[in-house]
Design an enzyme around this catalytic site. Structure first.
Site, PDB file in Angstrom:
ATOM      1  N   GLU A   1      59.246   4.246 -73.390  1.00 38.31           N
ATOM      2  CA  GLU A   1      58.629   4.309 -74.688  1.00 38.31           C
ATOM      3  C   GLU A   1      58.209   5.672 -75.372  1.00 38.31           C
ATOM      4  OE1 GLU A   1      56.341   0.290 -75.838  1.00 38.31           O
ATOM      5  OE2 GLU A   1      55.591   1.796 -74.482  1.00 38.31           O
TER       6      GLU A   1
HETATM    7  N1  IFG Z   1      54.875  -1.657 -73.094  1.00 40.56           N
HETATM    8  C1  IFG Z   1      54.407  -0.802 -72.411  1.00 40.56           C
HETATM    9  C2  IFG Z   1      53.322  -1.333 -71.707  1.00 40.56           C
HETATM   10  C3  IFG Z   1      52.039  -2.218 -71.736  1.00 40.56           C
HETATM   11  C4  IFG Z   1      52.990  -3.245 -72.290  1.00 40.56           C
HETATM   12  C5  IFG Z   1      51.562  -4.715 -72.699  1.00 40.56           C
HETATM   13  C6  IFG Z   1      56.395  -1.203 -70.813  1.00 40.56           C
HETATM   14  C7  IFG Z   1      57.824  -1.415 -69.668  1.00 40.56           C
HETATM   15  C8  IFG Z   1      53.823  -3.075 -73.391  1.00 40.56           C
HETATM   16  N2  IFG Z   1      55.771  -0.370 -71.712  1.00 40.56           N
HETATM   17  O1  IFG Z   1      56.172  -2.579 -70.946  1.00 40.56           O
HETATM   18  O2  IFG Z   1      52.744  -0.061 -71.860  1.00 40.56           O
HETATM   19  O3  IFG Z   1      51.097  -0.910 -72.586  1.00 40.56           O
HETATM   20  O4  IFG Z   1      52.173  -5.791 -72.581  1.00 40.56           O
END
Ligand code: IFG
Length: 508
Positions: A323
């Protein structure tokens, strides 16, 4: 005949006469019952065929597991062979098919023998023995139970070499004793990896020499504005030691270039404009980025990765990479390749979330698939091994259903059956078993603030992931697993954990 009569006449009918009905999780490869039982007595000993530190450590672990509820001595004796009335642990590397984590357990009426090529295998086999004792074995005070183990043989070894869970200690900080409790759950179900998510926008949790503000400032809060916290290097080493004693590898993660607000808030010079943003206690993602054009950024990363590599004996260093919406794509690619060089210069293998596949990695680097199947496929085609953590199946922070107050739901609800009914090697047709290192179930902690809440989301789904990693897909069956889980519920009760009592399970 007398023995047979004894069995049916014994008034304290032991939990099982049938080893094949013991309901072990994860399901062992091969179980053959012989329909009788081994009687554990106050003078039952643990005997070891080698006087090594590893074996003495394991025998001590067994004794401290069994002593509280039995009240027995569990003397440890070094002797070559098994002897009547005792539990014999033996290393004998003449069973190549068992690999380094497999074991062979023989329970006869007059003795128990646990055999493995390595201590790691003995340790996994001990978790099986533990589940053959009546559930009262989990109690902390001596119980008036006739401790009988059903007789037979078990030959067992894992399908995947990487079977783990991730604990996010950045969104909410968890003290060492909570991390140890988490490690105990992993050990109990034969998992062998703890991935620690040590930094994010809301918190930096590991002390780095030369960069004291990372923890003094970056470790001073958490989601919701609580006091946060961090591990000193000594405390981190204690976590690593505790995991190693249970043959569990720690994979530290420092997420970058995104998910870095805590570090950016601590050191203005890490920001492109030289200004430190405020500390962040919300739950948004994708807004932060290290300044990929500044050399100090790479000096910072070198210090962090070299110190963390020094503190962590395992082969892996996780650098996140997820992200990074605030990082230009080309900058991101250059950055990931540069960090990969830093990681490999420390003798570690790089791991990252599937976005890093865009950077054209060395084939030795490992990609953790969470959300973005194309990048997962790109990684496999590039020769990278994959850790399978598909969010809509394996994210422990997903609600069970619409009534679950804890957790998130962006990847959908994950009831106990949905958590179990999938297999890494059939998840995507383009990704075969040979591309897969193993499976890992992450617990993100935006909504998790303490151990009880952790237990509610993690248990019992963790047991299903443990089985997915250990047991061959051909032996996986929801109809069979749900009955074993129902039976295992007594043990979870005896452990006193706050597990989710799904309506899908006919709890005993
Ligand atoms: N995605 C984000 C996490 C967390 C997650 C919560 C990944 C690799 C959503 N990145 O999962 O930091 O916020 O479900």
């Amino acid at each position: 005949m007398a023995a047979l009569l004894h069995i049916f006449s014994s008034h304290t009918a032991p939990a099982f006469q049938n080893l094949e009905k013991a309901g072990i999780i994860p399901k062992p490869l091969k179980v053959q019952a012989t329909g009788s039982f081994f009687q554990v007595r106050p003078n039952t000993r643990i005997t070891i065929n080698r006087d090594s530190e590893g074996m003495k450590g394991i025998a001590g672990y067994v004794a401290q597991l069994l002593r509280p509820a039995t009240g027995f001595d569990w003397k440890i004796i070094h002797q070559k062979s098994a002897s009547p009335g005792n539990i014999h642990l033996m290393i004998s590397n003449n069973q190549p098919n068992l690999g380094d984590e497999g074991y062979k357990l023989t329970i006869a009426r007059d003795r128990v023998i646990l055999k493995a090529n390595e201590c790691k295998g003995l340790f996994r086999g001990i978790q099986t023995i533990r589940q053959l004792f009546p559930p009262e074995i989990e109690r902390k005070t001596p119980q008036d139970v006739s401790w009988k183990l059903a007789t037979g043989t078990i030959t067992d070894y894992p399908t995947y070499s990487h079977r783990g869970s991730m604990l996010d200690v950045a969104r909410h900080f968890f003290p060492v004793e909570d991390v140890k409790a988490y490690i105990d759950w992993l050990a109990r179900y034969k998992m062998n990896v703890l991935h620690l998510h040590l930094s994010d926008d809301q918190g930096w949790r590991i002390e780095i020499n030369g960069w004291p503000k990372l923890t003094r400032i970056g470790g001073s809060t958490e989601v919701g504005g609580g006091k946060g916290g961090y591990y000193t290097q000594e405390e981190y080493k204690e976590i690593v030691r505790y995991a190693r004693e249970r043959y569990i590898t720690v994979i530290p993660e420092i997420d970058m270039p995104g998910h870095t607000n805590a570090a950016l808030a601590s050191y203005p010079e890490l920001n492109c404009d030289g200004k430190a943003p405020d500390l962040y206690t919300g739950t948004k993602v994708g807004f932060s980025s290290l300044c990929t054009h500044k050399e100090i950024t790479y000096r910072f990363i070198e210090d962090v990765i070299s110190q963390l590599s020094e503190l962590t004996p395992g082969p892996y260093m996780h650098i996140g990479g997820d992200e990074s919406h605030a990082t230009e794509k080309q900058d991101y690619i250059t950055f990931i390749n540069r960090v990969q060089d830093i990681v490999t210069s420390q003798g570690k293998t790089l791991v990252g979330w599937n976005e890093i596949a865009e950077a054209g990695l060395n084939p030795e680097s490992v990609v953790q698939l969470w959300h973005g199947n194309e990048q997962g496929i790109q990684a496999a085609e590039n020769g990278n091994q994959l850790i399978m953590s598909p969010s809509e199946r394996a994210y422990l922070d997903m609600k069970y259903d619409s009534t679950t107050t804890l957790g998130l739901d962006w990847a959908g609800y994950i009831e106990v059956d949905r958590a179990y009914n999938w297999s890494p090697e059939t998840y995507l047709p383009e990704i075969g078993k040979e591309d897969i290192l193993g499976v890992e179930c992450p617990l993100w902690t935006e909504t998790v603030t303490n151990r009880e809440e952790m237990e509610y989301l993690v248990l019992p789904r963790l047991l299903g992931y443990a089985e997915i990693g250990w047991t061959p897909a051909s032996l996986q069956s929801w109809e069979d697993y749900k009955l074993r889980l129902a039976h295992h519920g007594r043990r979870l009760e005896e452990m006193g954990v706050n597990f989710y009592r799904s309506d899908l399970i006919p709890w005993k």
